[in-house]
Design an enzyme around this catalytic site. Structure first.
Site, mmCIF file in Angstrom:
data_model
loop_
_atom_site.group_PDB
_atom_site.id
_atom_site.type_symbol
_atom_site.label_atom_id
_atom_site.label_comp_id
_atom_site.label_asym_id
_atom_site.label_seq_id
_atom_site.Cartn_x
_atom_site.Cartn_y
_atom_site.Cartn_z
ATOM 1 N N ILE A 148 -3.676 7.438 3.535
ATOM 2 C CA ILE A 148 -2.978 8.045 2.709
ATOM 3 C C ILE A 148 -3.786 7.956 1.240
ATOM 4 O O ILE A 148 -4.056 8.894 0.474
ATOM 5 C CB ILE A 148 -1.733 7.750 2.550
ATOM 6 C CG1 ILE A 148 -0.917 7.718 3.876
ATOM 7 C CG2 ILE A 148 -0.993 8.414 1.266
ATOM 8 C CD1 ILE A 148 0.430 7.360 3.950
ATOM 9 N N HIS A 149 -4.228 6.658 1.037
ATOM 10 C CA HIS A 149 -4.519 6.413 -0.200
ATOM 11 C C HIS A 149 -5.513 5.201 -0.474
ATOM 12 O O HIS A 149 -5.044 4.138 0.339
ATOM 13 C CB HIS A 149 -3.623 6.311 -1.542
ATOM 14 C CG HIS A 149 -4.030 6.142 -2.917
ATOM 15 N ND1 HIS A 149 -4.825 6.957 -3.535
ATOM 16 C CD2 HIS A 149 -4.058 4.564 -3.525
ATOM 17 C CE1 HIS A 149 -5.042 6.347 -4.649
ATOM 18 N NE2 HIS A 149 -4.689 4.918 -4.904
ATOM 19 N N GLY A 188 -6.999 2.363 -2.918
ATOM 20 C CA GLY A 188 -6.990 1.858 -4.274
ATOM 21 C C GLY A 188 -7.847 0.518 -4.461
ATOM 22 O O GLY A 188 -8.327 0.080 -3.509
ATOM 23 N N CYS A 216 -6.940 -2.383 -4.972
ATOM 24 C CA CYS A 216 -6.470 -3.425 -4.625
ATOM 25 C C CYS A 216 -5.861 -3.208 -3.219
ATOM 26 O O CYS A 216 -5.433 -4.396 -2.576
ATOM 27 C CB CYS A 216 -5.088 -3.878 -5.618
ATOM 28 S SG CYS A 216 -5.698 -4.292 -7.042
ATOM 29 N N GLY A 217 -6.306 -2.406 -2.541
ATOM 30 C CA GLY A 217 -6.087 -2.234 -0.795
ATOM 31 C C GLY A 217 -5.704 -0.811 -0.575
ATOM 32 O O GLY A 217 -6.000 0.346 -1.419
ATOM 33 N N THR A 218 -5.496 -0.507 0.611
ATOM 34 C CA THR A 218 -5.488 0.957 1.204
ATOM 35 C C THR A 218 -4.194 1.299 1.821
ATOM 36 O O THR A 218 -3.509 0.068 2.381
ATOM 37 C CB THR A 218 -6.551 1.011 2.250
ATOM 38 O OG1 THR A 218 -7.691 0.681 1.602
ATOM 39 C CG2 THR A 218 -6.625 2.195 2.930
ATOM 40 N N LYS A 225 0.953 -0.741 3.842
ATOM 41 C CA LYS A 225 -0.074 -1.204 2.605
ATOM 42 C C LYS A 225 -0.711 -2.368 2.999
ATOM 43 O O LYS A 225 -0.128 -3.294 3.162
ATOM 44 C CB LYS A 225 0.914 -1.338 1.372
ATOM 45 C CG LYS A 225 -0.012 -1.927 0.107
ATOM 46 C CD LYS A 225 -0.812 -0.703 -0.337
ATOM 47 C CE LYS A 225 -1.493 -1.362 -1.659
ATOM 48 N NZ LYS A 225 -2.392 -0.457 -2.189
ATOM 49 N N ASP A 246 10.078 4.569 -14.779
ATOM 50 C CA ASP A 246 9.305 5.490 -14.767
ATOM 51 C C ASP A 246 9.891 6.505 -13.860
ATOM 52 O O ASP A 246 9.325 7.085 -13.103
ATOM 53 C CB ASP A 246 7.789 5.198 -14.198
ATOM 54 C CG ASP A 246 6.947 6.188 -14.224
ATOM 55 O OD1 ASP A 246 6.998 7.200 -14.972
ATOM 56 O OD2 ASP A 246 5.844 6.263 -13.684
#
Length: 427
Positions: free
Chosen positions: A125-126, A128, A130-132, A152, A256
């Site tokens: 999915i993503h 980054g 610091c991890g996938t 994650k 947020d």
């Protein structure tokens, strides 16, 4: 008077008749004064060195590094904590990481998912720094029942501080427990590296993408009706406020609130995600100064770098209502993102969208009081939404003919274009 003259006479005689007296006096002055100065300098230097050595020793004796790594600047679109933050430079052995995992795993025993129950086919999915993040399937039970989850994975190699931070987020979910309007933890794998966190999968995606799809000539897709009425806006809004009430009861806040941080199910059940800021407040007592959030969603006190609270979420909730009635338009479209604070300081707020009823606009304005104390709390605001729901239109759907151009939206909203592609956040 006579004594003074006698003294002067003796000194005069010494200088005239005994030159040795004068020479010896000058020699003593030449030796004693520099000696005193050098001695004072050495004493001062010794004190400075002692204070420096004492400070170094006290730093070495301090217990650890707080146990939590510095928090990262989050992706500006989601505001979600991607995980590890500023990397702490430390010399660590693999054994120290393994020892930590052995020590912490028993406290997470009820959440452990056997790794052999995870499917080998992972949908990325993503990815980054610091991890996938993947979409995966957990196969368990008798008979075996597959269940879709979001996985994650902490990147490898990972230092002790990164592992502590990642496990700290799992423990934060454990502390929160489950709520119907928060994305919840499904399990974890922490007995060894790589470390995994398994989150609830809400396949329909985020609310912002849903709103943009509502602009198209699409009636239904994947069991989701892409029509939004005033009553449905209140329905989604009430669920978000229930999540905020839950956080408030735990002395937390979200930080947020935005359409990009809300996941939507086919029955329009809303689930608030993006809990990275809530984790920071829980773990550190404050929001990391390194974290960046799109300015147009922030309350004035946040823009002024003052302490944040639940009423800052109420301000952002008013922006969320604007997003929904405009089907995903960026807030303050005429104001450049860096100028938003000056705009608000002049006492200005967003104008009422043509598709927005006066009742809903009044609710928005109640969220946008400059003074925090003048804004309602989540429970009070939810009561207002419930009252408005009774007379809300449930037939007319919001319509916006223009389709979204991602690059234009990103520029106006003050976010990065790369962040616009939907990806499930870790928190």
């Amino acid at each position: 008077m006579g004594e003074k003259r006698g003294t002067a006479r003796v000194l005069l005689e010494c200088n005239l008749s005994d030159k040795t007296c004068l020479v010896q006096g000058e020699e003593y002055a030449v030796i004693i004064v520099p000696a005193l100065l050098v001695g004072a300098f050495l004493v001062l230097l010794a004190v400075i060195l002692w204070l420096f050595i004492r400070g170094q020793r006290s730093q070495r004796q301090r217990p650890g590094l707080r146990g939590i790594a510095s928090m990262p600047a989050s992706r500006s679109l989601t505001g979600a904590a991607e995980g590890c933050g500023e990397k702490v430079v430390m010399t660590l052995t693999e054994t120290s990481v393994e020892s930590f995992l052995r020590a912490v795993t028993p406290s997470l025993a009820k959440l452990q998912v056997p790794r052999d129950q995870l499917s080998e086919d992972l949908e990325q999915i993503h990815k980054g720094i610091c991890g996938t993040t993947y979409r995966a399937t957990v196969i368990s039970g008798d008979p075996a029942k597959p269940k879709s989850v979001v996985l994650k994975a902490l990147k490898e190699p990972a230092g002790l501080q990164e592992v502590k931070d990642f496990v700290g987020r799992i423990q934060f979910y454990q502390y929160l427990g489950k709520h119907q309007n928060l994305v919840h933890l499904e399990g974890c794998c922490t007995e060894r590296l790589p470390v995994y966190m398994l989150l609830e999968d809400v396949a329909q995606g985020d609310l912002l993408s849903f709103l943009w799809t509502c602009r198209r000539d699409v009636m239904t897709m994947d069991g989701l009706l892409y029509d939004l009425t005033e009553k449905q806006v209140y329905h989604i809004g009430k669920q978000v406020l229930l999540a905020l009430e839950f956080l408030q009861d735990k002395h937390l806040f979200h930080g947020d609130v935005a359409a990009r941080n809300i996941l939507i199910q086919s029955d329009l059940t809303a689930k608030l995600c993006g809990l990275g800021l809530a984790y920071e407040v829980h773990a550190q007592g404050a929001i990391s100064t390194a974290r960046t959030i799109p300015l147009k969603w922030l309350a004035p006190e946040r823009l002024l770098l003052r302490p944040a609270g639940i009423r800052g979420d109420i301000w952002s909730f008013g922006i969320l209502l604007y997003e929904m009635v405009t089907l995903g338009a960026p807030p303050y479209p005429e104001v450049p993102p860096p100028s938003i604070l000056q705009y608000l300081q002049r006492g200005k707020i967003m104008k009422r969208p043509s598709s927005c009823t006066h009742t809903m606009y009044n609710i928005m304005k109640s969220c946008w009081h400059w003074s925090e104390d003048s804004r309602p709390l989540p429970g009070e605001l939810r009561s207002r939404l419930e009252a408005a729901t009774r007379t809300a239109d449930d037939k007319a759907v919001f319509q916006v003919p223009e389709l979204v151009v991602p690059e234009l939206y990103a520029a106006v909203a003050g976010i990065s274009t790369e962040s616009l592609s939907y990806c499930y956040s870790i928190l």
